[in-house]
Design a protein around this motif. Structure first.
Motif, short mmCIF file in Angstrom:
data_model
loop_
_atom_site.label_atom_id
_atom_site.label_comp_id
_atom_site.label_asym_id
_atom_site.label_seq_id
_atom_site.Cartn_x
_atom_site.Cartn_y
_atom_site.Cartn_z
N TYR A 241 0.83 -1.21 0.00
CA TYR A 241 0.00 0.00 0.00
C TYR A 241 0.86 1.26 0.00
N LEU B 30 2.08 1.69 -3.39
CA LEU B 30 0.95 2.15 -4.20
C LEU B 30 0.79 3.66 -4.07
N LEU B 31 0.94 4.17 -2.86
CA LEU B 31 0.85 5.62 -2.62
C LEU B 31 1.98 6.36 -3.33
N LEU B 32 3.15 5.71 -3.42
CA LEU B 32 4.30 6.31 -4.10
C LEU B 32 4.23 6.13 -5.63
N ARG B 33 3.18 5.44 -6.09
CA ARG B 33 2.96 5.16 -7.51
C ARG B 33 4.06 4.29 -8.12
N LYS B 34 4.64 3.44 -7.29
CA LYS B 34 5.63 2.48 -7.78
C LYS B 34 4.91 1.18 -8.11
N PHE B 35 4.08 1.28 -9.15
CA PHE B 35 3.15 0.19 -9.47
C PHE B 35 3.86 -1.11 -9.84
N ASN B 36 5.05 -1.01 -10.42
CA ASN B 36 5.78 -2.21 -10.83
C ASN B 36 6.26 -3.04 -9.65
#
Length: 479
Positions: free
Chosen positions: A253, A256-262
């Motif tokens: 999570y 996810l907040l850091l937008r490190k989706f990979n």
């Protein structure tokens, strides 16, 4: 052993527990349960006094070594449960201290096993404390302490390693205290969102809080004797989704907040959801003939799979009446458990993946001795220390399970009851099968058997080693 520092940290935790008891006291006062208010007031004053005495002066040597961390974690959880059980006894709602201690340990360790036959007879203040203990223990008492009290990383890392579930423990921020704050912020926000959604489904605020605490901590205490059987499909689906979400590693999570989706969907997270989907599919097909309705069968299967694999322990039906295949799948899920770094229990998906990859490596090297085949997770080589720790953990787990199974068998219950009772307590599940099934309880066991299961609940929540170290004489020797 740095006894002064051990006492200092315990004192800080006592102060926190005294403050936390204000919440059930406030709840009892709102509902006019003044005798219940007093039953919490006296234990709160006791732990407050102990906390002030032991933490007024910071020791000169504030270093916490590995064995200190393990001992502190074990002591904190045992003593918090001892004092947390006092309100039950003082109020007379659970007059036996052994039963009250069992109930409190079950709460703090987020197990959800109960000795009560009529939960609905409890006061609002007591019901709040039972479920609030899930929320406190879900993320970890000492992680909470790191989030709200000043503590240097050098003093705190061994505490976090000893308390956070999973084969590894790392920072998600440069400072450990910031990591604890981030974890608790995510935890709190998710709890609030679930509470709002439950209220939107017509559930009163008190009921929504109780069940959100139980879901967030993957605990399982509720306020109805039939758990979730009488709630609407909407309520059951909301709780199902959040049980599964709280079983995910909280680092995901944050990423996810850091937008490190990979990096969000790790091998462990993928494995976790694959197991859930496979189990739901198999059970839905197996129980379809019982409900003759695909939607109903899917909802019941999804709820129970989510409840068992995350070790929450809520039940939407008496799954002890399901076909043998479905019950066997649920028993297997008890051992698999949730992701490392979540609020769930069990062996953990990451450990099973490491074990499986290690087995594959050994088989490959047996066929091709010259081949170098490192164990990898998410593309990174798993170091030997992590593999060794995983193997030792599983060995200790099997030993404790077998010993506990034989010890409680002296009470004379059948094999299924005893086996699933240990599986439920050591994996922090809640209900088992047969005499400890979803519509039954653990009250029929003798006090010695309950003590065995209390140890198992603590060992399961604390990843075994703190509780084993707690009983080793070398742990308590001075420097």
């Amino acid at each position: 052993m740095n006894y002064k520092m051990v006492g200092f940290v315990l004192g800080r935790i006592f102060l926190i527990e005294a403050a936390l008891m204000l919440f059930p006291m406030g709840c009892a006062a709102i509902y006019g349960e003044w005798s219940v208010v007093l039953s919490f007031l006296w234990p709160a004053l006791i732990v407050l006094a102990l906390g002030l005495i032991t933490s007024l002066r910071t020791p000169q040597n504030t270093k916490i070594y590995a064995r200190d961390g393990l001992a502190i974690v074990a002591l904190v959880w045992v003593l918090m449960s001892v004092f947390g059980a006092l309100p039950f006894v003082i109020s007379g709602e659970i007059p036996s201290f052994a039963d009250a201690f069992f109930e409190t340990v079950s709460g703090f360790t987020t197990t959800g096993s109960t000795i009560l036959t009529d939960v609905e007879a409890l006061s609002h203040g007591t019901l709040f404390w039972r479920s609030f203990s899930h929320w406190i223990g879900g993320m970890g008492v000492l992680v909470f302490a790191m989030a709200v009290l000043p503590m240097t990383d050098g003093r705190a890392m061994h505490l976090m390693r000893a308390e956070v579930p999973g084969p590894t423990c790392g920072k998600i921020s440069s400072k450990l205290s910031d990591s604890a704050k981030i974890l608790y912020a995510i935890y709190l926000v998710m709890t609030v969102i679930e509470t709002i959604l439950l209220c939107a489904g017509g559930m009163p605020l008190f009921d929504a809080l109780i069940h959100s605490f139980g879901t967030a901590g993957t605990g399982g205490f509720g306020f109805k004797n039939d758990s979730f059987t009488s709630f609407s499909p909407y309520i059951q689906w909301v709780v199902t989704i959040f049980m599964i979400l709280f079983g995910v590693n909280f680092n995901a999570y944050f990423l996810l907040l850091l937008r490190k989706f990979n990096r969000v969907i790790s091998e462990e997270v993928r494995g976790y959801f694959v197991v859930i989907l496979a189990a739901v599919g198999l059970i839905t097909a197996n129980i379809y003939s019982i409900y003759n309705n695909f939607g109903e069968a899917l909802r019941q299967a999804a709820f129970q799979v989510g409840s068992i694999i995350t070790t929450t322990g809520f039940s939407s039906c008496d799954f002890d009446l399901w076909p043998t295949l479905s019950k066997e799948i649920l028993v297997v899920l008890m051992f698999i458990g949730a992701c490392a770094g979540s609020t769930g229990g069990g062996i953990k998906v990451s450990r099973l993946l490491i074990l499986g990859k290690t087995l594959g490596k050994e088989l490959k090297q047996a066929l091709h001795p010259q081949v170098v085949a490192p164990v990898r997770m998410d593309g990174k080589v798993v170091n030997h220390e992590t593999i060794r720790a995983t193997n030792v953990y599983v060995a200790a787990y099997i030993f404790i399970f077998a010993a506990s199974f034989f010890l409680i068998s002296l009470d004379g219950f059948d094999m299924v009851t005893n086996f699933t009772a240990i599986a439920a307590t050591l994996n922090n599940i809640g209900p088992g099968l047969a005499q400890v099934g979803p519509m039954m309880n653990f009250g029929s066991y003798s006090n010695p058997a309950k003590l065995v299961m209390i140890f198992d609940m603590l060992a399961g929540r604390l990843e075994i080693f703190p509780m084993l170290v707690f009983f080793m004489p070398d742990t308590w020797r001075r420097f």
